[in-house]
Motif scaffolding. Structure first.
Motif, PDB file in Angstrom:
ATOM      1  N   THR A 136       2.777  -1.073   5.758  1.00 29.06           N
ATOM      2  CA  THR A 136       3.310  -1.849   4.636  1.00 29.06           C
ATOM      3  C   THR A 136       2.202  -2.635   3.946  1.00 29.06           C
ATOM      4  O   THR A 136       2.134  -2.690   2.713  1.00 29.06           O
ATOM      5  CB  THR A 136       4.425  -2.802   5.117  1.00 29.06           C
ATOM      6  OG1 THR A 136       5.473  -2.048   5.722  1.00 29.06           O
ATOM      7  CG2 THR A 136       5.006  -3.598   3.954  1.00 29.06           C
ATOM      8  N   ALA A 137       1.315  -3.240   4.729  1.00 26.11           N
ATOM      9  CA  ALA A 137       0.205  -4.013   4.154  1.00 26.11           C
ATOM     10  C   ALA A 137      -0.694  -3.125   3.296  1.00 26.11           C
ATOM     11  O   ALA A 137      -1.167  -3.552   2.232  1.00 26.11           O
ATOM     12  CB  ALA A 137      -0.598  -4.673   5.266  1.00 26.11           C
ATOM     13  N   CYS A 138      -0.940  -1.888   3.744  1.00 20.95           N
ATOM     14  CA  CYS A 138      -1.777  -0.963   2.972  1.00 20.95           C
ATOM     15  C   CYS A 138      -1.063  -0.484   1.710  1.00 20.95           C
ATOM     16  O   CYS A 138      -1.689  -0.298   0.662  1.00 20.95           O
ATOM     17  CB  CYS A 138      -2.142   0.257   3.821  1.00 20.95           C
ATOM     18  SG  CYS A 138      -3.178  -0.111   5.228  1.00 20.95           S
ATOM     19  N   LEU A 139       0.245  -0.283   1.825  1.00 22.74           N
ATOM     20  CA  LEU A 139       1.006   0.295   0.709  1.00 22.74           C
ATOM     21  C   LEU A 139       1.423  -0.737  -0.340  1.00 22.74           C
ATOM     22  O   LEU A 139       1.731  -0.378  -1.469  1.00 22.74           O
ATOM     23  CB  LEU A 139       2.245   1.012   1.255  1.00 22.74           C
ATOM     24  CG  LEU A 139       1.969   2.354   1.932  1.00 22.74           C
ATOM     25  CD1 LEU A 139       3.126   2.773   2.819  1.00 22.74           C
ATOM     26  CD2 LEU A 139       1.686   3.427   0.879  1.00 22.74           C
ATOM     27  N   ALA A 147       6.922  -0.576  -0.895  1.00 23.09           N
ATOM     28  CA  ALA A 147       6.034  -0.429   0.260  1.00 23.09           C
ATOM     29  C   ALA A 147       6.770  -0.335   1.598  1.00 23.09           C
ATOM     30  O   ALA A 147       6.458   0.547   2.410  1.00 23.09           O
ATOM     31  CB  ALA A 147       5.016  -1.567   0.286  1.00 23.09           C
ATOM     32  N   PRO A 148       7.746  -1.202   1.892  1.00 22.66           N
ATOM     33  CA  PRO A 148       8.447  -1.089   3.188  1.00 22.66           C
ATOM     34  C   PRO A 148       9.144   0.265   3.380  1.00 22.66           C
ATOM     35  O   PRO A 148       9.117   0.831   4.473  1.00 22.66           O
ATOM     36  CB  PRO A 148       9.455  -2.239   3.149  1.00 22.66           C
ATOM     37  CG  PRO A 148       8.863  -3.234   2.205  1.00 22.66           C
ATOM     38  CD  PRO A 148       8.184  -2.403   1.163  1.00 22.66           C
ATOM     39  N   ARG A 149       9.748   0.778   2.307  1.00 22.07           N
ATOM     40  CA  ARG A 149      10.425   2.082   2.414  1.00 22.07           C
ATOM     41  C   ARG A 149       9.419   3.192   2.692  1.00 22.07           C
ATOM     42  O   ARG A 149       9.650   4.056   3.558  1.00 22.07           O
ATOM     43  CB  ARG A 149      11.190   2.382   1.118  1.00 22.07           C
ATOM     44  CG  ARG A 149      11.907   3.739   1.146  1.00 22.07           C
ATOM     45  CD  ARG A 149      12.591   4.039  -0.178  1.00 22.07           C
ATOM     46  NE  ARG A 149      11.672   4.243  -1.279  1.00 22.07           N
ATOM     47  CZ  ARG A 149      11.028   5.393  -1.506  1.00 22.07           C
ATOM     48  NH1 ARG A 149      11.186   6.434  -0.691  1.00 22.07           N
ATOM     49  NH2 ARG A 149      10.216   5.509  -2.540  1.00 22.07           N
ATOM     50  N   LEU A 150       8.305   3.175   1.982  1.00 25.42           N
ATOM     51  CA  LEU A 150       7.287   4.206   2.207  1.00 25.42           C
ATOM     52  C   LEU A 150       6.653   4.071   3.588  1.00 25.42           C
ATOM     53  O   LEU A 150       6.325   5.074   4.226  1.00 25.42           O
ATOM     54  CB  LEU A 150       6.201   4.129   1.135  1.00 25.42           C
ATOM     55  CG  LEU A 150       6.550   4.682  -0.245  1.00 25.42           C
ATOM     56  CD1 LEU A 150       5.311   4.712  -1.118  1.00 25.42           C
ATOM     57  CD2 LEU A 150       7.146   6.070  -0.150  1.00 25.42           C
ATOM     58  N   ALA A 151       6.462   2.843   4.046  1.00 28.89           N
ATOM     59  CA  ALA A 151       5.913   2.630   5.387  1.00 28.89           C
ATOM     60  C   ALA A 151       6.855   3.200   6.446  1.00 28.89           C
ATOM     61  O   ALA A 151       6.412   3.823   7.421  1.00 28.89           O
ATOM     62  CB  ALA A 151       5.690   1.133   5.627  1.00 28.89           C
TER      63      ALA A 151
END
Length: 199
Positions: A136-139, A147-151
């Protein structure tokens, strides 16, 4: 000269023996005697150090997670920028220290054990939480609120690749695995960027 303590050395040998034996068997269906024999000691001594086979396996998974964590931290420290940090996590996840047949088999056994053994469930929860947080931090700079969904999706794909590899007859291919997950993320990020431009 004082004699070096042999206990840490023997425990480390048992941990490696657990991972090797599970890799050969493809499950936790191995005996303490087999593990001890591979480690070059008696079953009684193995029990003395760890107690039960379950305790030995939990120690082995703690070792696997420690190695994985160190690989991720080292990769992140050398990466500059969100894209590079994201790729660093994926490369650490599928690097030769982590993505080898016996470790993959240990992960499969770990997931099964986590359904019924609270200590295993706790270790798995810690791993999942850290992976999700790092991804999440990277995305976040790349995907914003998505970001949370992609993580979550990337984490599921990492676990899914390990699961498929546990059943595969071919050797683990870390580069192909990284490319597969990067392709998914690249496609998702293109959609998100397109939406932000047109929205």
């Amino acid at each position: 000269m004082p004699r070096p303590c042999v206990e840490p050395i023997r425990k480390a040998a048992l941990v490696e023996a657990v991972i090797s034996e599970i890799g050969l068997a493809g499950s936790l269906d191995v005996t303490v005697s087999q593990i001890a024999r591979r480690a070059g000691m008696s079953a009684a001594l193995a029990h003395h150090y760890f107690g039960s086979k379950e305790d030995m396996f939990l120690a082995a998974m703690r070792h696997v997670l420690t190695v994985y964590g160190a690989e991720v931290r080292g990769a992140l420290a050398a990466a500059d920028g969100a894209e590079a940090r994201l790729t660093a996590i994926l490369r650490a996840s599928f690097g030769p220290a982590n993505f080898r047949r016996e470790v993959v088999a240990a992960w499969l056994t770990f997931w099964i054990m986590a359904q019924t053994v609270p200590q295993a469930r706790r270790l798995l929860t810690i791993y999942e939480s850290r992976l999700r947080s790092n991804l999440t931090a990277c995305l976040r700079p790349l995907a914003g609120a998505e970001a949370p969904r992609l993580a979550e999706a990337a984490g599921a794909m990492i676990d899914g690749v390990y699961l498929r590899q546990a059943l595969a007859r071919t050797p683990p291919d870390g580069k192909a695995s990284v490319a597969l997950i990067r392709a998914m993320l690249t496609a998702e990020l293109a959609v998100i960027r397109g939406q932000s431009v047109t929205g």
